[in-house]
Design an enzyme around this catalytic site. Structure first.
Site, PDB file in Angstrom:
ATOM      1  N   ASP A 189       0.873  -1.184   0.000  1.00  0.00           N
ATOM      2  CA  ASP A 189       0.000   0.000   0.000  1.00  0.00           C
ATOM      3  C   ASP A 189       0.900   1.222   0.000  1.00  0.00           C
ATOM      4  OD1 ASP A 189      -3.229   0.287   0.833  1.00  0.00           O
ATOM      5  OD2 ASP A 189      -2.009   2.095   1.039  1.00  0.00           O
TER       6      ASP A 189
ATOM      7  N   CYS B 154     -20.092   0.488  -2.968  1.00  0.00           N
ATOM      8  CA  CYS B 154     -20.106  -0.311  -4.203  1.00  0.00           C
ATOM      9  C   CYS B 154     -21.318   0.001  -5.074  1.00  0.00           C
ATOM     10  CB  CYS B 154     -20.057  -1.785  -3.852  1.00  0.00           C
ATOM     11  SG  CYS B 154     -18.602  -2.180  -2.878  1.00  0.00           S
TER      12      CYS B 154
ATOM     13  N   THR C 286     -12.896  -2.768  -8.933  1.00  0.00           N
ATOM     14  CA  THR C 286     -14.061  -2.661  -9.820  1.00  0.00           C
ATOM     15  C   THR C 286     -13.814  -1.553 -10.832  1.00  0.00           C
ATOM     16  OG1 THR C 286     -15.500  -3.485  -8.118  1.00  0.00           O
ATOM     17  CG2 THR C 286     -16.553  -2.255  -9.895  1.00  0.00           C
TER      18      THR C 286
HETATM   19  C1  UGA Z   1     -21.849  -5.505  -2.790  1.00  0.00           C
HETATM   20  C2  UGA Z   1     -22.135  -6.831  -3.492  1.00  0.00           C
HETATM   21  O1  UGA Z   1     -23.147  -7.558  -2.802  1.00  0.00           O
HETATM   22  C3  UGA Z   1     -20.864  -7.678  -3.590  1.00  0.00           C
HETATM   23  O2  UGA Z   1     -21.122  -8.870  -4.346  1.00  0.00           O
HETATM   24  C4  UGA Z   1     -19.785  -6.853  -4.289  1.00  0.00           C
HETATM   25  O3  UGA Z   1     -18.571  -7.570  -4.386  1.00  0.00           O
HETATM   26  C5  UGA Z   1     -19.550  -5.577  -3.508  1.00  0.00           C
HETATM   27  O4  UGA Z   1     -20.778  -4.836  -3.451  1.00  0.00           O
HETATM   28  C6  UGA Z   1     -18.476  -4.798  -4.218  1.00  0.00           C
HETATM   29  O5  UGA Z   1     -18.687  -4.393  -5.356  1.00  0.00           O
HETATM   30  O6  UGA Z   1     -17.360  -4.690  -3.689  1.00  0.00           O
HETATM   31  P1  UGA Z   1     -21.690  -4.703  -0.246  1.00  0.00           P
HETATM   32  O7  UGA Z   1     -21.707  -3.306  -0.781  1.00  0.00           O
HETATM   33  O8  UGA Z   1     -20.695  -5.074   0.784  1.00  0.00           O
HETATM   34  O9  UGA Z   1     -21.520  -5.774  -1.444  1.00  0.00           O
HETATM   35  O10 UGA Z   1     -23.106  -4.930   0.439  1.00  0.00           O
HETATM   36  P2  UGA Z   1     -24.470  -5.688   0.117  1.00  0.00           P
HETATM   37  O11 UGA Z   1     -24.652  -6.757   1.112  1.00  0.00           O
HETATM   38  O12 UGA Z   1     -24.566  -6.064  -1.290  1.00  0.00           O
HETATM   39  O13 UGA Z   1     -25.523  -4.532   0.447  1.00  0.00           O
HETATM   40  C7  UGA Z   1     -25.522  -3.304  -0.272  1.00  0.00           C
HETATM   41  C8  UGA Z   1     -26.622  -2.410   0.194  1.00  0.00           C
HETATM   42  O14 UGA Z   1     -27.899  -2.914  -0.200  1.00  0.00           O
HETATM   43  C9  UGA Z   1     -26.728  -2.230   1.719  1.00  0.00           C
HETATM   44  O15 UGA Z   1     -26.994  -0.878   1.998  1.00  0.00           O
HETATM   45  C10 UGA Z   1     -27.882  -3.115   2.115  1.00  0.00           C
HETATM   46  O16 UGA Z   1     -28.517  -2.728   3.296  1.00  0.00           O
HETATM   47  C11 UGA Z   1     -28.776  -2.955   0.899  1.00  0.00           C
HETATM   48  N1  UGA Z   1     -29.726  -4.084   0.711  1.00  0.00           N
HETATM   49  C12 UGA Z   1     -29.277  -5.318   0.411  1.00  0.00           C
HETATM   50  C13 UGA Z   1     -31.094  -3.837   0.809  1.00  0.00           C
HETATM   51  O17 UGA Z   1     -31.544  -2.710   1.066  1.00  0.00           O
HETATM   52  N2  UGA Z   1     -31.963  -4.874   0.586  1.00  0.00           N
HETATM   53  C14 UGA Z   1     -31.530  -6.127   0.285  1.00  0.00           C
HETATM   54  O18 UGA Z   1     -32.386  -7.024   0.079  1.00  0.00           O
HETATM   55  C15 UGA Z   1     -30.158  -6.350   0.204  1.00  0.00           C
END
Ligand code: UGA
Length: 430
Positions: free
Chosen positions: A31, A261, A120
């Site tokens: 890093d 993300c 990404t």
């Molecule tokens: C997301 C993707 O799920 C990963 O596969 C990807 O690798 C990652 O982005 C990335 O590009 O690095 P992440 O941002 O850690 O992962 O979180 P998620 O679990 O996907 O949730 C994202 C958002 O959606 C959160 O704010 C969560 O609360 C919301 N969410 C998720 C909902 O409002 N409803 C749902 O049913 C699911």
């Protein structure tokens, strides 16, 4: 055993490095932030990710840290680019970190290197990485190299599990040699390996994140209709989700998606689509619904309180989702800024994200626990569904509240039970 260099020791780099070491490889994590590397050497992890500290500790004989990209590249065969690709003002991804790193790799091609992009990035970045390395390497002394794309699908909070037990591994390559190296590297992982060209792999990442974001906005929009007609979005999601073609995952209505993300990848995908000649308007709608959803939550609080000014709101959860301390683009920021601008007094508690939240929302009174947060409050607003909020003794909490109003932005609680306890209760899409 492969010799791996990870460039960029953030969420993706640290998790990937720890997991590659767990699979038996030797990993150098680099890093350009020297203080971060010094802390990591002392065992201090700059992020909260469950299990990461233990995994790094367990594999410490195979992991080293360095602030020199040069050292990492010279000693490794596979170089993973895991640097940040933050959004520019116009929504495009800022790829200057990727370019800088590619140029630095170019100066250190002492033997064959496979340069793999895990950050990404928009489609066609792989081509630019290849061009950048070619332009910056000395034609005489540089060894051969390949560029590949290997997008990550790690969710914060469950990143280690996701790395070691993925639904699929995506590898975008342009040579048989690169394909062989990467398929061997991922051999211990029991998941289908999807081998494609580099551009398709890059698109798989942007399309996957945008599709998941679309599912969330879709169900939030359906939730709004449910509220208007007196239906229940949780039941609708269940009924839809049992159809295998749809699937139940990512159909939880809530305060909208956040994190570093989905919001930025959605923008970047829209931007690159337009740049290559296609106006992907659907992605704009997905974003619009998400922005409106945050306003809807603030409005629910207002509707329940009538006058927001000088009312005390007890906020449970600030992080964009549970099991992370990440506050980047958390829905809580827009929702609470709105309520703050209307004169509400906001108290809040989050098990992990308060240090980061303090910098973004200095106007909040941060509390040590649920009780302290709820004391004398006019309204409870649950924004993040942390496990510890699921079993709150509301009978007890009710006694310390000024008014028994509960807004559940994650549909954690049973409306019937809450009403029985005497709460004015509002969920999402119910
Ligand atoms: C997301 C993707 O799920 C990963 O596969 C990807 O690798 C990652 O982005 C990335 O590009 O690095 P992440 O941002 O850690 O992962 O979180 P998620 O679990 O996907 O949730 C994202 C958002 O959606 C959160 O704010 C969560 O609360 C919301 N969410 C998720 C909902 O409002 N409803 C749902 O049913 C699911």
């Amino acid at each position: 055993m492969k010799k791996i260099c990870i460039i960029g020791s953030g969420y993706v780099g640290l998790v990937s490095g720890a997991c590659f070491a767990e699979l038996g490889n030797r990993v150098i994590l680099t890093d350009n932030d020297e203080s971060k590397i010094e802390s990591l050497k002392k065992g201090k992890i700059p992020i909260y990710e469950p299990g990461l500290d233990k995994l790094l500790q367990k594999n410490k004989t195979r992991i080293s840290f360095s602030s020199s990209i040069k050292e990492g590249v010279l000693k490794s065969e596979i170089i993973f680019i895991c640097v940040g690709t933050p959004p520019c003002d116009d929504g495009s991804a800022d790829l200057s970190n990727v370019e800088r790193v590619a140029a630095e790799i170019a100066g250190n091609l002492n033997s064959y290197k496979l340069v793999v992009d895990k950050s990404t990035v928009p489609v066609e970045t792989g081509e630019w990485v290849k061009t950048t390395i070619e332009r910056n390497s000395s034609k005489k002394s540089a060894a051969a190299f390949d560029v590949a794309s290997n997008p990550e699908f790690l969710r914060e909070g469950t990143a280690i599990h996701d790395f070691l037990n993925p639904d699929r591994v995506v590898i975008g390559v342009s040579s048989k040699k690169a394909e062989k190296i990467l398929t061997e590297l991922y051999k211990p992982i029991k998941a289908p390996i999807v081998v494609t060209d580099i551009k398709s792999a890059e698109l798989i990442k942007h399309a996957s994140n945008s599709f998941l974001a679309m599912k969330i906005s879709f169900i939030n929009a359906v939730g709004n209709i449910c509220e208007k007609v007196g239906a229940d979005v949780t039941k609708v999601a269940h009924g839809m989700g049992l159809d295998k073609r749809i699937g139940r995952a990512f159909l939880d209505a809530g305060p909208g998606f956040g994190g570093f993300c989905f919001p930025k990848d959605l923008e970047a995908f829209y931007w690159i689509s337009k740049k290559v000649g296609y106006d992907f308007g659907l992605l704009h709608e997905v974003k619009k619904i998400n922005e409106e959803q945050k306003k809807n939550i603030a409005k629910k609080v207002e509707d329940a309180l009538w006058i927001v000014k000088d009312k005390t709101i007890a906020v449970l959860g600030l992080a964009f989702k549970p099991n992370t301390d990440d506050m980047r683009m958390a829905p809580s920021i827009d929702i609470l800024n709105e309520l703050n601008s209307k004169g509400a007094k906001i108290k809040a508690y989050d098990p992990q994200s308060m240090a980061k939240a303090k910098e973004l929302m200095p106007y909040i009174r941060y509390c040590k626990n649920v009780e302290e947060t709820c004391k004398s409050a006019d309204c409870i607003l649950l924004l993040t569904d942390w496990e510890e909020f699921k079993n709150i003794d509301f009978k007890k909490i009710k006694k310390i509240l000024k008014q028994s109003i509960l807004i559940d932005a994650r549909n954690v609680y049973d409306p019937g039970k809450m009403k029985k306890l005497g709460f004015i209760f509002k969920g999402i899409g119910k």
